[in-house]
Design an enzyme around this catalytic site. Structure first.
Site, PDB file in Angstrom:
ATOM      1  CE  LYS A  14      12.198   2.294  10.365  1.00  0.00           C
ATOM      2  NZ  LYS A  14      13.221   1.457  11.042  1.00  0.00           N
ATOM      3  NE  ARG A 123      21.579   4.934  11.384  1.00  0.00           N
ATOM      4  CZ  ARG A 123      20.322   4.643  11.724  1.00  0.00           C
ATOM      5  NH1 ARG A 123      19.425   4.359  10.795  1.00  0.00           N
ATOM      6  NH2 ARG A 123      19.969   4.607  12.999  1.00  0.00           N
ATOM      7  NE  ARG A 168      17.813   3.649  17.996  1.00  0.00           N
ATOM      8  CZ  ARG A 168      18.873   3.917  17.233  1.00  0.00           C
ATOM      9  NH1 ARG A 168      20.031   4.215  17.795  1.00  0.00           N
ATOM     10  NH2 ARG A 168      18.763   3.900  15.934  1.00  0.00           N
TER      11      ARG A 168
HETATM   12  P1  ADP Z   1      16.415   2.603   9.375  1.00  0.00           P
HETATM   13  O1  ADP Z   1      15.959   3.854   8.666  1.00  0.00           O
HETATM   14  O2  ADP Z   1      15.430   1.482   9.236  1.00  0.00           O
HETATM   15  O3  ADP Z   1      16.818   2.832  10.797  1.00  0.00           O
HETATM   16  P2  ADP Z   1      18.777   2.788   7.620  1.00  0.00           P
HETATM   17  O4  ADP Z   1      18.193   2.869   6.252  1.00  0.00           O
HETATM   18  O5  ADP Z   1      19.312   4.024   8.216  1.00  0.00           O
HETATM   19  O6  ADP Z   1      17.712   2.084   8.611  1.00  0.00           O
HETATM   20  O7  ADP Z   1      19.913   1.666   7.594  1.00  0.00           O
HETATM   21  C1  ADP Z   1      20.720   1.396   8.733  1.00  0.00           C
HETATM   22  C2  ADP Z   1      22.163   1.131   8.299  1.00  0.00           C
HETATM   23  O8  ADP Z   1      22.238  -0.120   7.619  1.00  0.00           O
HETATM   24  C3  ADP Z   1      22.716   2.173   7.332  1.00  0.00           C
HETATM   25  O9  ADP Z   1      24.081   2.383   7.625  1.00  0.00           O
HETATM   26  C4  ADP Z   1      22.535   1.535   5.944  1.00  0.00           C
HETATM   27  O10 ADP Z   1      23.534   1.960   5.031  1.00  0.00           O
HETATM   28  C5  ADP Z   1      22.671   0.057   6.257  1.00  0.00           C
HETATM   29  N1  ADP Z   1      21.780  -0.800   5.438  1.00  0.00           N
HETATM   30  C6  ADP Z   1      20.522  -0.522   5.014  1.00  0.00           C
HETATM   31  N2  ADP Z   1      20.015  -1.567   4.307  1.00  0.00           N
HETATM   32  C7  ADP Z   1      20.973  -2.531   4.309  1.00  0.00           C
HETATM   33  C8  ADP Z   1      21.063  -3.877   3.743  1.00  0.00           C
HETATM   34  N3  ADP Z   1      20.035  -4.409   3.047  1.00  0.00           N
HETATM   35  N4  ADP Z   1      22.205  -4.563   3.951  1.00  0.00           N
HETATM   36  C9  ADP Z   1      23.237  -4.025   4.657  1.00  0.00           C
HETATM   37  N5  ADP Z   1      23.215  -2.784   5.216  1.00  0.00           N
HETATM   38  C10 ADP Z   1      22.096  -2.044   5.045  1.00  0.00           C
HETATM   39  P1  ADP Z   2      15.786   4.224  13.962  1.00  0.00           P
HETATM   40  O1  ADP Z   2      14.852   3.783  12.919  1.00  0.00           O
HETATM   41  O2  ADP Z   2      17.218   4.152  13.581  1.00  0.00           O
HETATM   42  O3  ADP Z   2      15.533   3.595  15.297  1.00  0.00           O
HETATM   43  P2  ADP Z   2      14.551   6.915  14.106  1.00  0.00           P
HETATM   44  O4  ADP Z   2      15.323   7.997  13.470  1.00  0.00           O
HETATM   45  O5  ADP Z   2      13.320   6.447  13.441  1.00  0.00           O
HETATM   46  O6  ADP Z   2      15.582   5.750  14.354  1.00  0.00           O
HETATM   47  O7  ADP Z   2      14.171   7.345  15.586  1.00  0.00           O
HETATM   48  C1  ADP Z   2      15.131   7.863  16.499  1.00  0.00           C
HETATM   49  C2  ADP Z   2      14.459   8.097  17.841  1.00  0.00           C
HETATM   50  O8  ADP Z   2      13.417   9.080  17.698  1.00  0.00           O
HETATM   51  C3  ADP Z   2      13.778   6.882  18.447  1.00  0.00           C
HETATM   52  O9  ADP Z   2      14.670   6.092  19.204  1.00  0.00           O
HETATM   53  C4  ADP Z   2      12.720   7.553  19.339  1.00  0.00           C
HETATM   54  O10 ADP Z   2      13.288   8.065  20.538  1.00  0.00           O
HETATM   55  C5  ADP Z   2      12.291   8.740  18.502  1.00  0.00           C
HETATM   56  N1  ADP Z   2      11.151   8.432  17.607  1.00  0.00           N
HETATM   57  C6  ADP Z   2      11.142   8.456  16.242  1.00  0.00           C
HETATM   58  N2  ADP Z   2       9.929   8.125  15.761  1.00  0.00           N
HETATM   59  C7  ADP Z   2       9.140   7.870  16.841  1.00  0.00           C
HETATM   60  C8  ADP Z   2       7.788   7.455  17.003  1.00  0.00           C
HETATM   61  N3  ADP Z   2       6.979   7.226  15.957  1.00  0.00           N
HETATM   62  N4  ADP Z   2       7.326   7.296  18.277  1.00  0.00           N
HETATM   63  C9  ADP Z   2       8.105   7.523  19.332  1.00  0.00           C
HETATM   64  N5  ADP Z   2       9.390   7.901  19.249  1.00  0.00           N
HETATM   65  C10 ADP Z   2       9.919   8.080  18.022  1.00  0.00           C
END
Ligand code: ADP
Ligand code: ADP
Ligand code: ZN
Length: 212
Positions: A14, A123, A168
């Site tokens: 995302k 990441r 998570r």
């Molecule tokens: P989110 O915001 O949904 O938690 P991130 O954008 O931070 O996810 O992506 C999680 C990890 O996976 C990052 O280290 C990113 O560089 C990697 N990543 C994101 N998209 C891809 C993909 N299509 N293929 C492989 N790795 C990816």
């Molecule tokens: P990722 O997409 O890698 O799981 P985020 O950065 O979106 O991570 O979220 C990190 C943490 O922040 C989550 O594990 C949760 O504890 C909290 N969090 C983020 N967004 C929300 C939400 N919309 N509702 C509840 N908790 C949230």
């Protein structure tokens, strides 16, 4: 234009895809995870409240997070809508959101569970500009130096470890994934294959947005 929701499990990509969407639409990215981490770093009440939940890989309570987003979308840069990243994550959050923001599309980045752990555990991101990288799948061109802003200050998230990721993922399956059906019923869910190269995921997303 109204708002777009980026939906998907932790590690779906995302944050990675958000920049291109922002460039295309002009919608500012609103990441609740980033907002909570900023609050934590600043030592605010909100940060303190959220910390234990984040450390444990659990969702922060709805009332806390809903209030945060409701205030954020009142800011000047949000008049034409926002790109929501990581919100909503429960049906209650989606119901609340529907009362204060018009949602045009929910882009669901689909990635199988078995891919999530390696994505999250590799990441890292740039402290300077927030760009997201991956040790194997998307490393910086020059080791530990941001491609975008040149900063050498790379950071890892405290909750990006295997134990917390499993919690998570559990939270995602029990509380968040039911939202796909919820938005599907409303006719605004658009699935994208997140299990392919970053650039291919981006191309699918941009095509979707352009076709609306
Ligand atoms: P989110 O915001 O949904 O938690 P991130 O954008 O931070 O996810 O992506 C999680 C990890 O996976 C990052 O280290 C990113 O560089 C990697 N990543 C994101 N998209 C891809 C993909 N299509 N293929 C492989 N790795 C990816
Ligand atoms: P990722 O997409 O890698 O799981 P985020 O950065 O979106 O991570 O979220 C990190 C943490 O922040 C989550 O594990 C949760 O504890 C909290 N969090 C983020 N967004 C929300 C939400 N919309 N509702 C509840 N908790 C949230
Ligand atoms: Zn940078």
């Amino acid at each position: 234009m109204s708002s777009i929701v980026l939906f998907g499990p932790p590690g779906a990509g995302k944050g990675t895809q958000a920049t291109a969407i922002t460039n295309l639409t002009g919608l500012p990215q609103v990441s609740t995870g980033d907002m909570l981490r900023a609050a934590l770093a600043a030592g605010t009440d909100l940060g303190l409240k959220a910390k234990a939940f984040m450390d444990a890989g659990q969702l922060v309570p709805d009332e806390v997070i809903i209030g945060l987003v409701k205030e954020r979308v009142k800011e000047d840069d949000a008049v034409n809508g926002v790109l929501l990243d990581g919100f909503p994550r429960t049906i209650a959050q989606a119901e609340a959101l529907a009362n204060f923001e018009e949602i045009d599309m929910v882009i669901s980045i689909e990635v199988p569970d078995e891919k999530i752990i390696s994505r999250i555990c590799g990441r890292y991101s740039c402290s300077g500009c927030g760009a997201v990288y991956h040790e194997i799948f998307n490393p910086t061109k020059v080791s530990e130096t941001c491609d975008g802003c040149g900063s050498t200050d790379m950071k890892r998230r405290a909750d990006d470890n295997e134990n917390t990721v499993r919690s998570r993922l559990d939270a995602y399956h029990s509380q968040t994934s039911p939202l796909a059906k919820w938005y599907g019923k409303r006719g605004i869910l658009f699935p994208v294959n997140g299990n392919q190269d970053i650039s291919l995921v981006g191309a699918e997303i941009l095509e979707l947005i352009n076709s609306r």
